[in-house]
Design an enzyme around this catalytic site. Structure first.
Site, PDB file in Angstrom:
ATOM      1  CG  HIS A   1      -0.132   0.164   2.529  1.00 47.64           C
ATOM      2  ND1 HIS A   1       0.590  -0.878   3.084  1.00 47.64           N
ATOM      3  CD2 HIS A   1       0.047   1.233   3.357  1.00 47.64           C
ATOM      4  CE1 HIS A   1       1.184  -0.467   4.198  1.00 47.64           C
ATOM      5  NE2 HIS A   1       0.873   0.814   4.385  1.00 47.64           N
TER       6      HIS A   1
ATOM      7  CG  HIS B   1       5.115   1.409   2.716  1.00 48.40           C
ATOM      8  ND1 HIS B   1       4.609   2.523   2.072  1.00 48.40           N
ATOM      9  CD2 HIS B   1       4.518   1.393   3.928  1.00 48.40           C
ATOM     10  CE1 HIS B   1       3.763   3.154   2.869  1.00 48.40           C
ATOM     11  NE2 HIS B   1       3.678   2.472   4.002  1.00 48.40           N
TER      12      HIS B   1
ATOM     13  NE  ARG C   1       9.037  -3.819  11.822  1.00 52.39           N
ATOM     14  CZ  ARG C   1       8.187  -3.052  11.138  1.00 52.39           C
ATOM     15  NH1 ARG C   1       6.953  -3.497  10.887  1.00 52.39           N
ATOM     16  NH2 ARG C   1       8.544  -1.880  10.692  1.00 52.39           N
TER      17      ARG C   1
END
Length: 325
Positions: free
Chosen positions: A196, A253, A263
């Protein structure tokens, strides 16, 4: 639709430009403009956001995601999501918390010490908003825009539509987020958040020291970005591409999971008020470079954003059909 695992796309690591905001002003401006034109992404160091503010925000986020699923849904029923990204069927290996100014103030039951979460997240949001405004003003100066507040004013207004998003990507093969010893196999990684571009003006991203962000500077090639614990990652959004008449690029990205480590990324998405008209300043439009986009409001663009799936190029729908870039 977000795919479940990484395919055979070419993977080429990349080092993003790093801008030291404490350097000489003219150098800083040149580096920011160059990076925004060539990469759409860059890191900033010596950014002025206190380490303590960042550390408290990260602890608040990890504490929230460590709760049982039922508790998270109960604490934040309208702001917490898991796997479902948006309303159009996109899926990812992610859980998230999406907050605007009003919801941050309302979240008084998110931790065992009710006032701490709200005040901690508010302090962080205020600090990164100030950083975003500083960067936008440097950009405007570097582009030769006489009114250097033309971009930053849009996100500093009281009724701006800016949001803060916590994304948590659990490890696929080991649920212990503290396991630092194993090297993940690329074949085990999955898409956490699919391809996106960010629809807003500017994104200020902070992640823990675990890789996962990938950018695509050319079709079919994904460039993993090495996280820098001392830096914020900054990227150009769709609206800024429009307001710079295509000089700056809003790059696609995605985020992939790490097989053995969790993460967490926290993104501040700087957005204007809903009724703000998005158009390039007159200095950005010349006979040699006519206007590439039709004027529109953020409300109109946001509606389009929510109606499409990840990966669909929204900004092209607002191109001025009489011009070709």
């Amino acid at each position: 639709m977000v795919v479940a695992s990484i395919t055979s796309e070419e993977i080429l690591p990349i080092e993003l430009p790093t801008v030291d905001l404490a350097a000489e002003r003219s150098t800083v401006i040149k580096l920011i403009v160059k990076a925004s034109e060539e990469y759409g992404f860059f890191n900033v160091i010596n950014h002025g956001v206190p380490h303590d503010t960042i550390a408290k925000m990260e602890k608040a986020g990890f504490d929230f995601f460590a709760k049982p699923l039922a508790q998270k849904k109960q604490d934040a029923p309208d702001h917490y999501g898991f796997k479902n990204i948006g309303i159009n069927g996109d899926m990812g290996e992610v859980e998230y918390l999406l907050l605007n100014a009003a919801s941050i103030a309302q979240f008084m039951n998110i931790s065992n010490e009710p006032s701490n979460f709200s005040s901690t997240v508010s302090a962080y949001r205020d600090a990164v908003r100030e950083l975003a405004c500083e960067i936008l003003e440097l950009m405007a100066e570097g582009l030769g825009v006489p009114d250097t507040l033309v971009f930053s004013r849009l996100i500093s207004e009281v009724d701006s539509d800016s949001v803060l998003r916590f994304n948590h990507y659990p490890p696929i093969l080991n649920k212990d987020c503290k396991d630092k010893d194993k090297s993940p196999s690329h074949s085990h990684n999955k898409v956490g958040f699919g391809e996106h571009s960010d629809p807003q003006i500017l994104t200020i991203l902070r992640s823990n020291d675990v890789g996962g962000l990938q950018i695509s500077l050319q079709d079919g090639v994904w460039n993993p970005v090495t996280p820098d614990p001392l830096a914020f990652c900054v990227n150009v959004g769709d609206l800024l591409q429009v307001m710079t008449n295509g000089r700056f690029v809003s790059v696609r990205h995605r985020a992939v999971t790490n097989a053995y480590k969790c993460r967490m990324s926290v993104a501040y998405f700087g957005a204007p008020p809903l009724d703000a008209c998005i158009v390039a300043p007159s200095v950005m439009v010349t006979p040699q470079r006519p206007s590439l986009y039709k004027p529109f409001t953020w409300a109109e663009y946001r509606k389009v954003t929510y109606s499409l799936r990840l990966g669909e190029r929204r900004i092209d729908l607002f191109r001025n059909c009489t011009q070709v870039e």
